[in-house]
Design a protein around this motif. Structure first.
Motif, PDB file in Angstrom:
ATOM      1  N   VAL A  66       5.121  50.979  56.476  1.00 41.33           N
ATOM      2  CA  VAL A  66       4.922  50.785  55.029  1.00 41.33           C
ATOM      3  C   VAL A  66       5.152  52.101  54.291  1.00 41.33           C
ATOM      4  O   VAL A  66       5.884  52.156  53.298  1.00 41.33           O
ATOM      5  CB  VAL A  66       3.504  50.233  54.720  1.00 41.33           C
ATOM      6  N   VAL A  67       4.565  53.175  54.790  1.00 42.24           N
ATOM      7  CA  VAL A  67       4.712  54.475  54.130  1.00 42.24           C
ATOM      8  C   VAL A  67       6.160  54.969  54.219  1.00 42.24           C
ATOM      9  O   VAL A  67       6.699  55.511  53.255  1.00 42.24           O
ATOM     10  CB  VAL A  67       3.731  55.501  54.740  1.00 42.24           C
ATOM     11  N   GLY A  68       6.809  54.742  55.358  1.00 40.71           N
ATOM     12  CA  GLY A  68       8.210  55.137  55.505  1.00 40.71           C
ATOM     13  C   GLY A  68       9.133  54.395  54.557  1.00 40.71           C
ATOM     14  O   GLY A  68      10.023  54.989  53.939  1.00 40.71           O
ATOM     15  N   VAL A  69       8.919  53.089  54.415  1.00 41.20           N
ATOM     16  CA  VAL A  69       9.733  52.295  53.493  1.00 41.20           C
ATOM     17  C   VAL A  69       9.484  52.757  52.059  1.00 41.20           C
ATOM     18  O   VAL A  69      10.426  52.896  51.267  1.00 41.20           O
ATOM     19  CB  VAL A  69       9.445  50.786  53.655  1.00 41.20           C
ATOM     20  N   THR A  71       8.685  55.728  51.052  1.00 38.51           N
ATOM     21  CA  THR A  71       9.367  57.002  50.871  1.00 38.51           C
ATOM     22  C   THR A  71      10.864  56.813  50.668  1.00 38.51           C
ATOM     23  O   THR A  71      11.472  57.472  49.828  1.00 38.51           O
ATOM     24  CB  THR A  71       9.104  57.913  52.089  1.00 38.51           C
ATOM     25  N   LYS A  72      11.466  55.885  51.423  1.00 41.35           N
ATOM     26  CA  LYS A  72      12.904  55.622  51.277  1.00 41.35           C
ATOM     27  C   LYS A  72      13.250  54.977  49.937  1.00 41.35           C
ATOM     28  O   LYS A  72      14.308  55.224  49.376  1.00 41.35           O
ATOM     29  CB  LYS A  72      13.396  54.706  52.403  1.00 41.35           C
ATOM     30  N   LEU A  73      12.347  54.141  49.410  1.00 43.15           N
ATOM     31  CA  LEU A  73      12.640  53.401  48.183  1.00 43.15           C
ATOM     32  C   LEU A  73      12.266  54.141  46.904  1.00 43.15           C
ATOM     33  O   LEU A  73      12.725  53.758  45.828  1.00 43.15           O
ATOM     34  CB  LEU A  73      11.910  52.054  48.203  1.00 43.15           C
ATOM     35  N   ILE A  77      12.891  54.178  41.792  1.00 41.45           N
ATOM     36  CA  ILE A  77      11.851  53.842  40.806  1.00 41.45           C
ATOM     37  C   ILE A  77      11.879  54.841  39.657  1.00 41.45           C
ATOM     38  O   ILE A  77      12.060  56.043  39.864  1.00 41.45           O
ATOM     39  CB  ILE A  77      10.460  53.843  41.489  1.00 41.45           C
ATOM     40  N   THR A  78      11.684  54.340  38.445  1.00 45.00           N
ATOM     41  CA  THR A  78      11.622  55.206  37.272  1.00 45.00           C
ATOM     42  C   THR A  78      10.523  56.247  37.461  1.00 45.00           C
ATOM     43  O   THR A  78       9.377  55.889  37.775  1.00 45.00           O
ATOM     44  CB  THR A  78      11.329  54.358  36.014  1.00 45.00           C
ATOM     45  N   PRO A  79      10.844  57.549  37.290  1.00 42.59           N
ATOM     46  CA  PRO A  79       9.862  58.606  37.566  1.00 42.59           C
ATOM     47  C   PRO A  79       8.520  58.461  36.848  1.00 42.59           C
ATOM     48  O   PRO A  79       7.488  58.767  37.424  1.00 42.59           O
ATOM     49  CB  PRO A  79      10.584  59.878  37.110  1.00 42.59           C
ATOM     50  N   LYS A  80       8.522  57.965  35.626  1.00 42.80           N
ATOM     51  CA  LYS A  80       7.246  57.870  34.914  1.00 42.80           C
ATOM     52  C   LYS A  80       6.319  56.803  35.504  1.00 42.80           C
ATOM     53  O   LYS A  80       5.132  56.790  35.252  1.00 42.80           O
ATOM     54  CB  LYS A  80       7.454  57.646  33.421  1.00 42.80           C
ATOM     55  N   PHE A  81       6.858  55.901  36.334  1.00 42.41           N
ATOM     56  CA  PHE A  81       6.053  54.856  36.969  1.00 42.41           C
ATOM     57  C   PHE A  81       5.803  55.103  38.452  1.00 42.41           C
ATOM     58  O   PHE A  81       5.267  54.241  39.140  1.00 42.41           O
ATOM     59  CB  PHE A  81       6.734  53.489  36.814  1.00 42.41           C
ATOM     60  N   ILE A  82       6.188  56.266  38.957  1.00 41.15           N
ATOM     61  CA  ILE A  82       6.191  56.481  40.402  1.00 41.15           C
ATOM     62  C   ILE A  82       4.796  56.374  41.022  1.00 41.15           C
ATOM     63  O   ILE A  82       4.644  55.769  42.090  1.00 41.15           O
ATOM     64  CB  ILE A  82       6.884  57.822  40.770  1.00 41.15           C
ATOM     65  N   LEU A  83       3.775  56.931  40.399  1.00 42.53           N
ATOM     66  CA  LEU A  83       2.428  56.856  40.975  1.00 42.53           C
ATOM     67  C   LEU A  83       1.902  55.420  40.981  1.00 42.53           C
ATOM     68  O   LEU A  83       1.307  54.968  41.966  1.00 42.53           O
ATOM     69  CB  LEU A  83       1.451  57.780  40.252  1.00 42.53           C
ATOM     70  N   ILE A  84       2.158  54.699  39.905  1.00 42.70           N
ATOM     71  CA  ILE A  84       1.748  53.289  39.842  1.00 42.70           C
ATOM     72  C   ILE A  84       2.460  52.502  40.939  1.00 42.70           C
ATOM     73  O   ILE A  84       1.849  51.723  41.665  1.00 42.70           O
ATOM     74  CB  ILE A  84       2.061  52.684  38.456  1.00 42.70           C
ATOM     75  N   TRP A  85       3.766  52.738  41.072  1.00 45.99           N
ATOM     76  CA  TRP A  85       4.534  52.010  42.078  1.00 45.99           C
ATOM     77  C   TRP A  85       4.085  52.358  43.493  1.00 45.99           C
ATOM     78  O   TRP A  85       3.893  51.472  44.317  1.00 45.99           O
ATOM     79  CB  TRP A  85       6.028  52.288  41.920  1.00 45.99           C
ATOM     80  N   LYS A  86       3.926  53.656  43.783  1.00 47.81           N
ATOM     81  CA  LYS A  86       3.506  54.061  45.128  1.00 47.81           C
ATOM     82  C   LYS A  86       2.156  53.456  45.492  1.00 47.81           C
ATOM     83  O   LYS A  86       1.971  52.954  46.601  1.00 47.81           O
ATOM     84  CB  LYS A  86       3.411  55.590  45.238  1.00 47.81           C
ATOM     85  N   THR A  87       1.227  53.509  44.569  1.00 44.38           N
ATOM     86  CA  THR A  87      -0.106  52.961  44.814  1.00 44.38           C
ATOM     87  C   THR A  87      -0.026  51.459  45.069  1.00 44.38           C
ATOM     88  O   THR A  87      -0.605  50.940  46.033  1.00 44.38           O
ATOM     89  CB  THR A  87      -1.041  53.251  43.625  1.00 44.38           C
ATOM     90  N   THR A  88       0.700  50.766  44.206  1.00 47.88           N
ATOM     91  CA  THR A  88       0.854  49.321  44.363  1.00 47.88           C
ATOM     92  C   THR A  88       1.572  48.983  45.665  1.00 47.88           C
ATOM     93  O   THR A  88       1.160  48.071  46.389  1.00 47.88           O
ATOM     94  CB  THR A  88       1.638  48.743  43.166  1.00 47.88           C
ATOM     95  N   PHE A 120      10.916  45.547  41.661  1.00 46.91           N
ATOM     96  CA  PHE A 120      11.995  45.227  40.725  1.00 46.91           C
ATOM     97  C   PHE A 120      11.608  45.515  39.278  1.00 46.91           C
ATOM     98  O   PHE A 120      12.436  45.980  38.491  1.00 46.91           O
ATOM     99  CB  PHE A 120      12.441  43.769  40.875  1.00 46.91           C
ATOM    100  N   VAL A 121      10.367  45.280  38.933  1.00 50.13           N
ATOM    101  CA  VAL A 121       9.912  45.523  37.561  1.00 50.13           C
ATOM    102  C   VAL A 121       9.931  47.022  37.240  1.00 50.13           C
ATOM    103  O   VAL A 121      10.295  47.421  36.136  1.00 50.13           O
ATOM    104  CB  VAL A 121       8.496  44.941  37.336  1.00 50.13           C
ATOM    105  N   LEU A 122       9.584  47.860  38.208  1.00 50.01           N
ATOM    106  CA  LEU A 122       9.479  49.293  37.962  1.00 50.01           C
ATOM    107  C   LEU A 122      10.712  50.096  38.360  1.00 50.01           C
ATOM    108  O   LEU A 122      10.707  51.326  38.263  1.00 50.01           O
ATOM    109  CB  LEU A 122       8.255  49.850  38.683  1.00 50.01           C
ATOM    110  N   LYS A 123      11.776  49.438  38.774  1.00 48.90           N
ATOM    111  CA  LYS A 123      12.975  50.185  39.164  1.00 48.90           C
ATOM    112  C   LYS A 123      13.677  50.774  37.946  1.00 48.90           C
ATOM    113  O   LYS A 123      13.364  50.426  36.814  1.00 48.90           O
ATOM    114  CB  LYS A 123      13.927  49.311  39.978  1.00 48.90           C
ATOM    115  N   ILE A 124      14.627  51.615  38.203  1.00 53.59           N
ATOM    116  CA  ILE A 124      15.349  52.296  37.119  1.00 53.59           C
ATOM    117  C   ILE A 124      16.054  51.289  36.223  1.00 53.59           C
ATOM    118  O   ILE A 124      16.666  50.374  36.655  1.00 53.59           O
ATOM    119  CB  ILE A 124      16.385  53.293  37.706  1.00 53.59           C
TER     120      ILE A 124
END
Length: 124
Positions: A66-69, A71-73, A77-88, A120-124
């Protein structure tokens, strides 16, 4: 855990050799980890491996995946949403694999589906 480590090393070496022979671009260690937890999970599901001996090792390897995937993905993701996305991603990813390990397939599929939707919602 010794069996899992040996499996990871053997599969990693085999995938590395396949990459060299066929000019493929698979991550050898990633393949080693994923294929190891897949055969261990399948062995437990088919009652070929004792769950008490393999469940913890399988869970550790699944969590690493999960953590490896994630990191690859993260580059998608849009940088301003990265923490929200990583946590989710980590929360739903761990929820998904935990329920896959327990054979709660409905919760596994639902969690994986939410992972995809959020990504998909938080991607660039």
């Amino acid at each position: 855990m010794i069996i899992a480590i040996i499996s990871i090393l053997i599969i990693t070496l085999v995938v590395w050799l396949i990459n060299k022979l066929l000019s493929l671009q698979f991550c050898p260690i990633c393949a080693g980890v994923v294929l190891t937890w897949l055969w261990m999970l399948l062995g437990m599901i088919l009652n070929l491996l004792p769950t008490t001996n393999y469940q913890l090792s399988t869970a550790l390897l699944m969590g690493g995946t999960v953590v490896g995937v994630m990191t690859k993905l993260e580059k998608y993701i849009t940088p301003k949403f990265i923490l929200i996305w990583k946590t989710t991603f980590v929360v739903f990813g761990f929820l998904a694999i935990y329920n896959l390990l327990l054979a709660n397939y409905l919760i596994f599929v639902s969690s994986a589906f939410l992972l995809v939707i959020v990504s998909f919602v938080l991607k660039i």
